[in-house]
Design an enzyme around this catalytic site. Structure first.
Site, PDB file in Angstrom:
ATOM      1  N   ARG A   1       0.850  -1.188   0.000  1.00 30.02           N
ATOM      2  CA  ARG A   1       0.000   0.000   0.000  1.00 30.02           C
ATOM      3  C   ARG A   1       0.887   1.241   0.000  1.00 30.02           C
ATOM      4  O   ARG A   1       1.959   1.262   0.615  1.00 30.02           O
ATOM      5  CB  ARG A   1      -0.895   0.032   1.252  1.00 30.02           C
ATOM      6  CG  ARG A   1      -2.043  -0.965   1.231  1.00 30.02           C
ATOM      7  CD  ARG A   1      -3.113  -0.596   0.204  1.00 30.02           C
ATOM      8  NE  ARG A   1      -4.255  -1.493   0.208  1.00 30.02           N
ATOM      9  CZ  ARG A   1      -4.404  -2.550  -0.597  1.00 30.02           C
ATOM     10  NH1 ARG A   1      -3.465  -2.855  -1.478  1.00 30.02           N
ATOM     11  NH2 ARG A   1      -5.498  -3.278  -0.563  1.00 30.02           N
TER      12      ARG A   1
ATOM     13  N   HIS B   1      -0.820   0.043  -9.802  1.00 36.51           N
ATOM     14  CA  HIS B   1      -1.494  -0.869  -8.858  1.00 36.51           C
ATOM     15  C   HIS B   1      -1.984  -2.121  -9.597  1.00 36.51           C
ATOM     16  O   HIS B   1      -3.187  -2.420  -9.614  1.00 36.51           O
ATOM     17  CB  HIS B   1      -2.659  -0.165  -8.158  1.00 36.51           C
ATOM     18  CG  HIS B   1      -3.062  -0.856  -6.889  1.00 36.51           C
ATOM     19  ND1 HIS B   1      -3.409  -0.198  -5.740  1.00 36.51           N
ATOM     20  CD2 HIS B   1      -3.162  -2.173  -6.569  1.00 36.51           C
ATOM     21  CE1 HIS B   1      -3.717  -1.062  -4.783  1.00 36.51           C
ATOM     22  NE2 HIS B   1      -3.580  -2.283  -5.282  1.00 36.51           N
TER      23      HIS B   1
HETATM   24  P1  NAP Z   1      -1.548 -11.678   4.850  1.00 35.01           P
HETATM   25  O1  NAP Z   1      -1.708 -13.087   4.407  1.00 35.01           O
HETATM   26  O2  NAP Z   1      -2.506 -11.132   5.851  1.00 35.01           O
HETATM   27  O3  NAP Z   1      -0.052 -11.539   5.419  1.00 35.01           O
HETATM   28  C1  NAP Z   1       0.387 -10.434   6.135  1.00 35.01           C
HETATM   29  C2  NAP Z   1       1.805 -10.671   6.644  1.00 35.01           C
HETATM   30  O4  NAP Z   1       2.283  -9.466   7.252  1.00 35.01           O
HETATM   31  C3  NAP Z   1       1.881 -11.758   7.712  1.00 35.01           C
HETATM   32  O5  NAP Z   1       3.055 -12.515   7.563  1.00 35.01           O
HETATM   33  C4  NAP Z   1       1.948 -10.949   9.010  1.00 35.01           C
HETATM   34  O6  NAP Z   1       2.633 -11.599  10.062  1.00 35.01           O
HETATM   35  C5  NAP Z   1       2.751  -9.758   8.549  1.00 35.01           C
HETATM   36  N1  NAP Z   1       2.519  -8.606   9.437  1.00 35.01           N
HETATM   37  C6  NAP Z   1       1.365  -7.948   9.680  1.00 35.01           C
HETATM   38  N2  NAP Z   1       1.553  -6.958  10.560  1.00 35.01           N
HETATM   39  C7  NAP Z   1       2.871  -6.992  10.902  1.00 35.01           C
HETATM   40  C8  NAP Z   1       3.668  -6.244  11.765  1.00 35.01           C
HETATM   41  N3  NAP Z   1       3.173  -5.234  12.517  1.00 35.01           N
HETATM   42  N4  NAP Z   1       4.981  -6.560  11.873  1.00 35.01           N
HETATM   43  C9  NAP Z   1       5.492  -7.574  11.158  1.00 35.01           C
HETATM   44  N5  NAP Z   1       4.782  -8.344  10.305  1.00 35.01           N
HETATM   45  C10 NAP Z   1       3.475  -8.044  10.186  1.00 35.01           C
HETATM   46  O7  NAP Z   1      -1.593 -10.697   3.605  1.00 35.01           O
HETATM   47  P2  NAP Z   1      -1.312 -11.026   2.057  1.00 35.01           P
HETATM   48  O8  NAP Z   1      -2.448 -11.735   1.434  1.00 35.01           O
HETATM   49  O9  NAP Z   1       0.030 -11.646   1.958  1.00 35.01           O
HETATM   50  O10 NAP Z   1      -1.305  -9.544   1.447  1.00 35.01           O
HETATM   51  C11 NAP Z   1      -0.429  -8.527   1.931  1.00 35.01           C
HETATM   52  C12 NAP Z   1      -0.866  -7.164   1.399  1.00 35.01           C
HETATM   53  O11 NAP Z   1      -0.566  -7.063   0.010  1.00 35.01           O
HETATM   54  C13 NAP Z   1      -2.372  -6.878   1.449  1.00 35.01           C
HETATM   55  O12 NAP Z   1      -2.776  -6.474   2.750  1.00 35.01           O
HETATM   56  C14 NAP Z   1      -2.523  -5.765   0.432  1.00 35.01           C
HETATM   57  O13 NAP Z   1      -2.364  -4.508   1.050  1.00 35.01           O
HETATM   58  C15 NAP Z   1      -1.348  -5.999  -0.530  1.00 35.01           C
HETATM   59  N6  NAP Z   1      -1.809  -6.397  -1.881  1.00 35.01           N
HETATM   60  C16 NAP Z   1      -1.433  -5.598  -2.936  1.00 35.01           C
HETATM   61  C17 NAP Z   1      -1.822  -5.963  -4.216  1.00 35.01           C
HETATM   62  C18 NAP Z   1      -1.417  -5.135  -5.403  1.00 35.01           C
HETATM   63  O14 NAP Z   1      -1.899  -5.381  -6.509  1.00 35.01           O
HETATM   64  N7  NAP Z   1      -0.514  -4.198  -5.255  1.00 35.01           N
HETATM   65  C19 NAP Z   1      -2.587  -7.126  -4.429  1.00 35.01           C
HETATM   66  C20 NAP Z   1      -2.933  -7.885  -3.332  1.00 35.01           C
HETATM   67  C21 NAP Z   1      -2.536  -7.517  -2.059  1.00 35.01           C
HETATM   68  P3  NAP Z   1       2.071 -12.969  10.707  1.00 35.01           P
HETATM   69  O15 NAP Z   1       2.264 -14.018   9.653  1.00 35.01           O
HETATM   70  O16 NAP Z   1       2.922 -13.192  11.882  1.00 35.01           O
HETATM   71  O17 NAP Z   1       0.607 -12.706  11.022  1.00 35.01           O
HETATM   72  C1  GLV Z   2      -5.213  -5.188  -4.016  1.00 37.00           C
HETATM   73  O1  GLV Z   2      -4.516  -4.251  -3.776  1.00 37.00           O
HETATM   74  C2  GLV Z   2      -5.711  -6.086  -3.011  1.00 37.00           C
HETATM   75  O2  GLV Z   2      -5.611  -5.765  -1.814  1.00 37.00           O
HETATM   76  O3  GLV Z   2      -6.224  -7.154  -3.383  1.00 37.00           O
END
Ligand code: NAP
Ligand code: GLV
Length: 306
Positions: A221, A269
């Site tokens: 983000r 994005h």
């Molecule tokens: P997720 O499965 O919820 O994983 C989040 C990770 O971040 C987990 O490993 C978590 O630790 C860690 N985390 C959270 N808070 C933390 C903190 N304070 N300190 C250290 N580590 C922390 O999320 P995801 O599905 O991988 O997605 C991640 C993000 O990618 C989304 O929230 C979104 O904003 C972004 N995204 C962007 C796009 C794009 O097109 N640009 C697309 C999809 C997603 P734990 O494992 O210990 O809980």
């Molecule tokens: C895109 O940014 C998503 O959070 O899926």
């Protein structure tokens, strides 16, 4: 069973058609003010009015992985918030990040510029062992990205809130592990959710802790990054460049200094897009599971923010 859809910036018809085909027994409609109470909602950036008029929802299915925008709203307290759980995004994110890291490591952008200018220049290869990549966030997307980078034999570090053991990844965790994680990394890939704890986490202090010549890939983000701090560290030469897919304001405003920065690569994005078929299949499966009283994956903890 009634399902209502309220998705801003999204063509709604394909979602209605897809959900109707996947759940023929359900009544599925696009929300409008005054619509009857539904059981489940499929949403993207809904207005507060939608939530206020649908206080009896059992679950809200977000058509994205990140729920930061949704959690800013007043939600019906009993409603589960369900994020997209991979649904074809992890492979896209792995593609995107690997191409950004490899493009930088192999200096392909410079090669392209040289060739366009009619210059035949062979650059000295960099030492892969001195090119450690740190992945912030080892969740659904971050773990897939970390494993994919390791396939290319980069040393890979990972940082998460809770401790992890992932083959081939040097894992760090918690605030106490952050400085060591950064100091061990030359390239930083951000895949954290946006929460009060992670907002502005890419700042002068953290980015300056990367190894000299550091490089940033932000695919999570825009509000994770203090933009002026990135510009200052590029100017000072401590950072060598960045690939940015997300921004504080999207679309990136006209005249923003990122647009024409010679060492910043931009995309709109698009690193991991929501895929209609995979997402509908996942949501429909979870709605059926909830109806049967079964537990589902991808339920967000609103207190934690992800
Ligand atoms: P997720 O499965 O919820 O994983 C989040 C990770 O971040 C987990 O490993 C978590 O630790 C860690 N985390 C959270 N808070 C933390 C903190 N304070 N300190 C250290 N580590 C922390 O999320 P995801 O599905 O991988 O997605 C991640 C993000 O990618 C989304 O929230 C979104 O904003 C972004 N995204 C962007 C796009 C794009 O097109 N640009 C697309 C999809 C997603 P734990 O494992 O210990 O809980
Ligand atoms: C895109 O940014 C998503 O959070 O899926």
């Amino acid at each position: 069973m009634d399902i209502t859809l309220c998705c801003s910036h999204t063509a709604i018809e394909p979602w209605l058609d897809g959900l109707r085909a996947a759940l023929p027994q359900a009544r599925i409609s696009a929300w409008h003010s005054g619509a009857p109470q539904a059981d489940y909602a499929v949403v993207w950036a809904p207005p507060q009015q939608f939530l206020d008029e649908q206080p009896g929802l059992k679950a809200l299915f977000n058509i994205g992985a990140g729920v930061d925008a949704l959690l800013k709203l007043r939600l019906p307290p009993q409603a589960l918030v369900v994020r997209l759980d991979d649904a074809g995004m992890a492979v896209q994110m792995a593609e995107y990040v690997c191409q950004a890291v490899i493009r930088h490591f192999r200096a392909f952008d410079q090669c392209e510029a040289d060739m366009r200018a009619g210059r035949w220049v062979a650059r000295r290869p960099l030492e892969r062992s001195a090119f450690a990549v740190g992945v912030m966030g080892l969740g659904v997307l971050g773990e897939r990205v970390a494993r994919s980078l390791a396939q290319f034999e980069f040393p890979v570090n990972g940082w998460s809130r809770s401790p992890k053991a992932i083959d081939g990844i040097r894992a760090f965790s918690g605030p106490e592990g952050l400085h060591d994680f950064l100091a061990a990394s030359r390239v930083l890939v951000n895949l954290l959710p946006l929460t009060p704890e992670t907002e502005n986490i890419l700042n002068r202090d953290t980015l300056a802790r990367l190894q000299s010549g550091g490089y940033l890939v932000n695919v999570a983000r825009g509000a994770h990054l203090v933009e002026d701090d990135l510009l200052a560290l590029l100017e000072s030469g401590h950072l060598s460049g960045a690939t940015l897919d997300v921004f504080r304001t999207e679309p990136l405003p006209v005249g923003h200094p990122f647009w024409n920065h010679p060492r910043i690569t931009l995309t709109p994005h698009t690193s991991a897009r929501t895929l209609l078929g995979e997402s509908i299949a996942q949501m429909a499966g979870k709605i059926v599971a909830l109806k049967r009283g079964e537990a589902i994956a991808g339920v967000v903890d609103p207190a934690r923010g992800y």
